[in-house]
Design a protein around this motif. Structure first.
Motif, PDB file in Angstrom:
ATOM      1  N   UNK A 156       0.860  -1.182   0.000  1.00 50.42           N
ATOM      2  CA  UNK A 156       0.000   0.000   0.000  1.00 50.42           C
ATOM      3  C   UNK A 156       0.898   1.234   0.000  1.00 50.42           C
ATOM      4  N   UNK A 157       0.318   2.379  -0.281  1.00 53.83           N
ATOM      5  CA  UNK A 157       1.111   3.602  -0.406  1.00 53.83           C
ATOM      6  C   UNK A 157       1.759   4.002   0.917  1.00 53.83           C
ATOM      7  N   UNK A 158       0.958   4.063   1.991  1.00 53.86           N
ATOM      8  CA  UNK A 158       1.526   4.419   3.289  1.00 53.86           C
ATOM      9  C   UNK A 158       0.659   3.868   4.419  1.00 53.86           C
ATOM     10  N   UNK A 208      -8.239  -4.147  -2.786  1.00 52.78           N
ATOM     11  CA  UNK A 208      -8.985  -5.046  -1.918  1.00 52.78           C
ATOM     12  C   UNK A 208      -8.069  -6.076  -1.272  1.00 52.78           C
ATOM     13  N   UNK A 209      -8.624  -6.840  -0.341  1.00 53.91           N
ATOM     14  CA  UNK A 209      -7.940  -7.930   0.372  1.00 53.91           C
ATOM     15  C   UNK A 209      -6.640  -7.486   1.038  1.00 53.91           C
ATOM     16  N   UNK A 210      -6.688  -6.476   1.907  1.00 54.56           N
ATOM     17  CA  UNK A 210      -5.460  -6.073   2.589  1.00 54.56           C
ATOM     18  C   UNK A 210      -5.000  -7.154   3.548  1.00 54.56           C
ATOM     19  N   UNK A 261       2.556  -4.286   4.763  1.00 54.70           N
ATOM     20  CA  UNK A 261       1.135  -4.034   4.542  1.00 54.70           C
ATOM     21  C   UNK A 261       0.916  -4.076   3.033  1.00 54.70           C
ATOM     22  N   UNK A 262       0.279  -5.136   2.554  1.00 53.58           N
ATOM     23  CA  UNK A 262       0.052  -5.316   1.121  1.00 53.58           C
ATOM     24  C   UNK A 262      -1.437  -5.484   0.847  1.00 53.58           C
ATOM     25  N   UNK A 263      -1.819  -5.248  -0.410  1.00 54.41           N
ATOM     26  CA  UNK A 263      -3.209  -5.423  -0.841  1.00 54.41           C
ATOM     27  C   UNK A 263      -3.208  -5.781  -2.318  1.00 54.41           C
ATOM     28  N   UNK A 278     -11.583   7.228   0.294  1.00 53.02           N
ATOM     29  CA  UNK A 278     -11.947   6.185  -0.664  1.00 53.02           C
ATOM     30  C   UNK A 278     -10.810   5.186  -0.875  1.00 53.02           C
ATOM     31  N   UNK A 279      -9.615   5.544  -0.436  1.00 52.78           N
ATOM     32  CA  UNK A 279      -8.449   4.668  -0.619  1.00 52.78           C
ATOM     33  C   UNK A 279      -8.020   3.983   0.676  1.00 52.78           C
ATOM     34  N   UNK A 280      -8.724   4.232   1.769  1.00 47.65           N
ATOM     35  CA  UNK A 280      -8.330   3.711   3.085  1.00 47.65           C
ATOM     36  C   UNK A 280      -8.596   2.208   3.171  1.00 47.65           C
ATOM     37  N   UNK A 281      -7.614   1.490   3.704  1.00 49.99           N
ATOM     38  CA  UNK A 281      -7.711   0.042   3.926  1.00 49.99           C
ATOM     39  C   UNK A 281      -7.399  -0.259   5.382  1.00 49.99           C
ATOM     40  N   UNK A 282      -8.056  -1.271   5.935  1.00 53.39           N
ATOM     41  CA  UNK A 282      -7.815  -1.699   7.306  1.00 53.39           C
ATOM     42  C   UNK A 282      -7.556  -3.190   7.329  1.00 53.39           C
TER      43      UNK A 282
END
Length: 165
Positions: free
Chosen positions: A61-63, A90-92, A112-114, A132-136
C-alpha cells in the motif's frame, strides 16, 4: 397399549419413478447423436494467455496511517490502517518479514500489502480522496509469537509505523 410391529415405510410413487428413470438412463449413451463430419463455421479463438505471475501479486500500500496493538486472551491483535495508491484495492493483509521472527531490535515486522483492482479483472482505480483509498487489516498473533517481542512495525511503500507492547 401393546407395541405395534415394525412396518417398513412404503416408497413414495415419485421416488420410485425417479429411481426407475435413473436406472433406465444409466445405460444410455450417445449412440443416436453423432457429430462426425461437422466442422465449425468459424475457427475457435485461442484461449487468452494468463498474465505473468509477477504482475498478479499483492503490492504494498502507499503508506501506513496507524498501527494499534490490542491484548487478547491468546496473545495480541495488530490493527493497521493505510492508504492504497488508488481506489478499489482489496484484500489487505499483513505479511510477516523474516518468516515471523523478530528483528534484531525485538520488533515483529510486517509488510502491509493489498491486491490492486487489476488482480480481480477490474479497471485500474482512480486517484480518489483518501477516505476512498483507506484500507484496514487486523491480524491476531498467538502468545508464542508475541513472547519476547518489543512491538510491531508495519512497512508500506512510503515509510513505516510502529507500536510497542
Amino acid at each position: 397399549m401393546p407395541a405395534r410391529p415394525y412396518r417398513r415405510p412404503r416408497a413414495r410413487p415419485i421416488v420410485a419413478a425417479l429411481a426407475v428413470l435413473a436406472a433406465g438412463l444409466a445405460g444410455c449413451g450417445n449412440d443416436y447423436v453423432r457429430f462426425e463430419g461437422l466442422s465449425p463455421s468459424v475457427e475457435p479463438e485461442p484461449a487468452p494467455k494468463p498474465a505473468p505471475r509477477e504482475e498478479l501479486t499483492f503490492k504494498p500500500v502507499e503508506r501506513v496511517e496507524s498501527v494499534e496493538l490490542g491484548v487478547t486472551r491468546d496473545g495480541a491483535l495488530v490493527h493497521a490502517v493505510g492508504l492504497a495508491p488508488t481506489t478499489r484495492w482489496f484484500a489487505p493483509t499483513l505479511r510477516p518479514r523474516r518468516g515471523g521472527a523478530p528483528a534484531p531490535d525485538g520488533f515483529l515486522e510486517f509488510d502491509f500489502v493489498a491486491a490492486p483492482p487489476e488482480l480481480n479483472g477490474g479497471a485500474p482505480g482512480e486517484a480518489g480522496a483518501p477516505r476512498l483509498r483507506r484500507l484496514q487489516v487486523a491480524l491476531p498473533l498467538n502468545e508464542q509469537t508475541v513472547r519476547g517481542a518489543a512491538g510491531v512495525r508495519v512497512f508500506a511503500a512510503q515509510g513505516a509505523a510502529a507500536a510497542r507492547f
